[in-house]
Design a protein around this motif. Structure first.
Motif, PDB file in Angstrom:
ATOM      1  N   THR A  57       0.981  -0.935  -0.305  1.00  0.00           N
ATOM      2  CA  THR A  57       0.160  -0.312  -0.321  1.00  0.00           C
ATOM      3  C   THR A  57       0.538   1.487  -0.167  1.00  0.00           C
ATOM      4  N   GLY A  58       2.271   1.380  -0.176  1.00  0.00           N
ATOM      5  CA  GLY A  58       3.085   2.213  -0.036  1.00  0.00           C
ATOM      6  C   GLY A  58       3.677   3.094  -1.488  1.00  0.00           C
ATOM      7  N   PHE A  59       5.081   3.892  -2.150  1.00  0.00           N
ATOM      8  CA  PHE A  59       5.528   3.638  -2.666  1.00  0.00           C
ATOM      9  C   PHE A  59       6.166   3.601  -3.662  1.00  0.00           C
ATOM     10  N   ALA A  60       6.007   2.079  -3.221  1.00  0.00           N
ATOM     11  CA  ALA A  60       7.723   1.922  -3.774  1.00  0.00           C
ATOM     12  C   ALA A  60       6.494   1.544  -5.490  1.00  0.00           C
ATOM     13  N   PRO A  61       7.246   1.128  -6.682  1.00  0.00           N
ATOM     14  CA  PRO A  61       7.169   0.833  -7.642  1.00  0.00           C
ATOM     15  C   PRO A  61       6.566  -0.449  -8.107  1.00  0.00           C
ATOM     16  N   ARG A  62       6.069  -1.633  -6.934  1.00  0.00           N
ATOM     17  CA  ARG A  62       6.061  -2.994  -6.831  1.00  0.00           C
ATOM     18  C   ARG A  62       4.618  -3.005  -5.985  1.00  0.00           C
ATOM     19  N   ALA A 103     -15.940   1.697  -0.889  1.00  0.00           N
ATOM     20  CA  ALA A 103     -16.434   1.630   0.484  1.00  0.00           C
ATOM     21  C   ALA A 103     -15.008   2.785   1.439  1.00  0.00           C
ATOM     22  N   PRO A 104     -15.087   4.286   0.737  1.00  0.00           N
ATOM     23  CA  PRO A 104     -14.300   5.274   1.510  1.00  0.00           C
ATOM     24  C   PRO A 104     -13.995   5.287   2.339  1.00  0.00           C
ATOM     25  N   GLY A 105     -14.847   4.991   4.075  1.00  0.00           N
ATOM     26  CA  GLY A 105     -14.849   6.147   4.875  1.00  0.00           C
ATOM     27  C   GLY A 105     -13.981   4.790   5.505  1.00  0.00           C
ATOM     28  N   ILE A 106     -13.783   3.464   5.644  1.00  0.00           N
ATOM     29  CA  ILE A 106     -12.485   2.105   5.996  1.00  0.00           C
ATOM     30  C   ILE A 106     -11.465   3.054   5.700  1.00  0.00           C
ATOM     31  N   PRO A 107     -11.291   3.692   5.039  1.00  0.00           N
ATOM     32  CA  PRO A 107      -9.210   4.091   4.269  1.00  0.00           C
ATOM     33  C   PRO A 107      -9.347   4.929   5.069  1.00  0.00           C
ATOM     34  N   GLU A 108      -9.958   6.265   5.050  1.00  0.00           N
ATOM     35  CA  GLU A 108     -10.244   7.400   5.771  1.00  0.00           C
ATOM     36  C   GLU A 108      -9.828   7.123   7.403  1.00  0.00           C
ATOM     37  N   ALA A 109     -10.811   5.921   8.205  1.00  0.00           N
ATOM     38  CA  ALA A 109     -11.141   6.094   9.488  1.00  0.00           C
ATOM     39  C   ALA A 109      -9.368   6.004   9.811  1.00  0.00           C
ATOM     40  N   MET A 110      -8.446   4.678   8.522  1.00  0.00           N
ATOM     41  CA  MET A 110      -7.479   4.381   9.405  1.00  0.00           C
ATOM     42  C   MET A 110      -6.166   5.060   8.783  1.00  0.00           C
ATOM     43  N   ARG A 111      -6.379   6.107   8.139  1.00  0.00           N
ATOM     44  CA  ARG A 111      -5.941   6.861   7.493  1.00  0.00           C
ATOM     45  C   ARG A 111      -5.582   8.210   8.764  1.00  0.00           C
ATOM     46  N   ALA A 112      -6.864   8.335   9.863  1.00  0.00           N
ATOM     47  CA  ALA A 112      -7.212   9.159  10.854  1.00  0.00           C
ATOM     48  C   ALA A 112      -6.351   9.108  11.877  1.00  0.00           C
ATOM     49  N   GLU A 113      -6.722   7.998  11.626  1.00  0.00           N
ATOM     50  CA  GLU A 113      -5.555   7.285  12.794  1.00  0.00           C
ATOM     51  C   GLU A 113      -4.607   6.876  13.376  1.00  0.00           C
ATOM     52  N   SER A 114      -3.636   6.648  12.038  1.00  0.00           N
ATOM     53  CA  SER A 114      -2.515   6.460  11.782  1.00  0.00           C
ATOM     54  C   SER A 114      -2.235   8.187  11.780  1.00  0.00           C
ATOM     55  N   MET A 115      -2.373   9.336  11.308  1.00  0.00           N
ATOM     56  CA  MET A 115      -1.951  10.320  11.958  1.00  0.00           C
ATOM     57  C   MET A 115      -2.042  11.459  13.278  1.00  0.00           C
ATOM     58  N   ARG A 116      -2.892  10.952  14.122  1.00  0.00           N
ATOM     59  CA  ARG A 116      -2.817  10.281  15.243  1.00  0.00           C
ATOM     60  C   ARG A 116      -2.072   9.744  15.929  1.00  0.00           C
ATOM     61  N   ILE A 117      -0.954   9.139  15.385  1.00  0.00           N
ATOM     62  CA  ILE A 117      -0.218   7.986  15.358  1.00  0.00           C
ATOM     63  C   ILE A 117       1.556   8.610  15.106  1.00  0.00           C
ATOM     64  N   LEU A 172       0.975   8.570   4.298  1.00  0.00           N
ATOM     65  CA  LEU A 172       0.800   8.045   3.315  1.00  0.00           C
ATOM     66  C   LEU A 172       0.244   6.643   2.685  1.00  0.00           C
ATOM     67  N   SER A 173      -0.642   5.843   3.441  1.00  0.00           N
ATOM     68  CA  SER A 173      -0.583   4.765   3.423  1.00  0.00           C
ATOM     69  C   SER A 173      -2.042   4.892   1.786  1.00  0.00           C
ATOM     70  N   ALA A 182       1.931  -1.568  12.113  1.00  0.00           N
ATOM     71  CA  ALA A 182       0.748  -0.172  11.058  1.00  0.00           C
ATOM     72  C   ALA A 182      -0.365  -0.966  10.988  1.00  0.00           C
ATOM     73  N   SER A 183      -0.325  -2.467  10.557  1.00  0.00           N
ATOM     74  CA  SER A 183      -1.611  -3.456  10.714  1.00  0.00           C
ATOM     75  C   SER A 183      -2.143  -3.511  11.772  1.00  0.00           C
ATOM     76  N   ARG A 184      -1.684  -3.811  12.726  1.00  0.00           N
ATOM     77  CA  ARG A 184      -2.274  -4.295  14.007  1.00  0.00           C
ATOM     78  C   ARG A 184      -3.516  -2.378  14.628  1.00  0.00           C
ATOM     79  N   GLU A 185      -2.790  -1.723  14.367  1.00  0.00           N
ATOM     80  CA  GLU A 185      -3.245  -0.255  14.401  1.00  0.00           C
ATOM     81  C   GLU A 185      -4.273  -0.124  13.735  1.00  0.00           C
ATOM     82  N   ASN A 186      -4.140   0.133  11.462  1.00  0.00           N
ATOM     83  CA  ASN A 186      -5.253   0.294  11.289  1.00  0.00           C
ATOM     84  C   ASN A 186      -6.518  -0.163  11.355  1.00  0.00           C
TER      85      ASN A 186
END
Length: 157
Positions: free
Chosen positions: A71-76, A91-105, A111-112, A133-137
């Protein structure tokens, strides 16, 4: 019990050069309410990842597919693109919630490139490849989980 499939996208994992820790974290965190019906470690290749997700959905093997890695920026890193190839509705709300939680950390949480969507009756959610990150998300997603099934969609989050 929900039926969950886990797909890890990792070139090194697919070659047996790395232990899949993030996939095991997902398994452990879901064990109280879900049964893992499918588990695979695949190379970071768009078409095989998409084919694996589509097959699980089309054969009604799981209510949810959790992917980890790619899910990162690497070419692969192509898991989001593979997911978008197979989902019918986002279902855009799910990754939005994950990024919001990640931004708190960490400020790098934005960048996800994770996405989530539905194919048939199966929800697909992308998680990062790192154990932490998997655990947090996943924690952010499980915090939003309801405990009922909807007759038309199987899983309601």
């Amino acid at each position: 019990m929900y039926r969950i499939a886990i797909i890890t996208a990792s070139d090194k994992g697919a070659r047996g050069e790395r232990v899949d820790v993030s996939g095991q974290v997902i398994r452990e965190m879901c064990q109280e309410f879900a049964t893992v019906t499918s588990y695979a470690v695949l190379a970071d290749e768009r078409a095989p990842l998409a084919a694996a997700m589509a097959a699980i959905c089309d054969q009604d093997q799981a209510d949810v597919i959790f992917t980890t890695g790619g899910t990162g920026f690497a070419p692969r890193d192509v898991t989001p693109e593979a997911t978008l190839d197979v989902v019918e509705r986002l279902a855009p709300g799910i990754p939005e919630a994950m990024r919001a939680e990640s931004m708190r950390i960490t400020q790098r949480g934005c960048l996800s490139r994770a996405v989530a969507g539905i194919r048939g009756n199966t929800l697909i959610v992308n998680f990062p490849g790192s154990e932490k990150a998997s655990r947090e998300n996943l924690g952010a997603v499980l915090g939003a989980r309801s405990t009922h099934r909807d007759a038309d969609t199987h899983l309601s989050l």
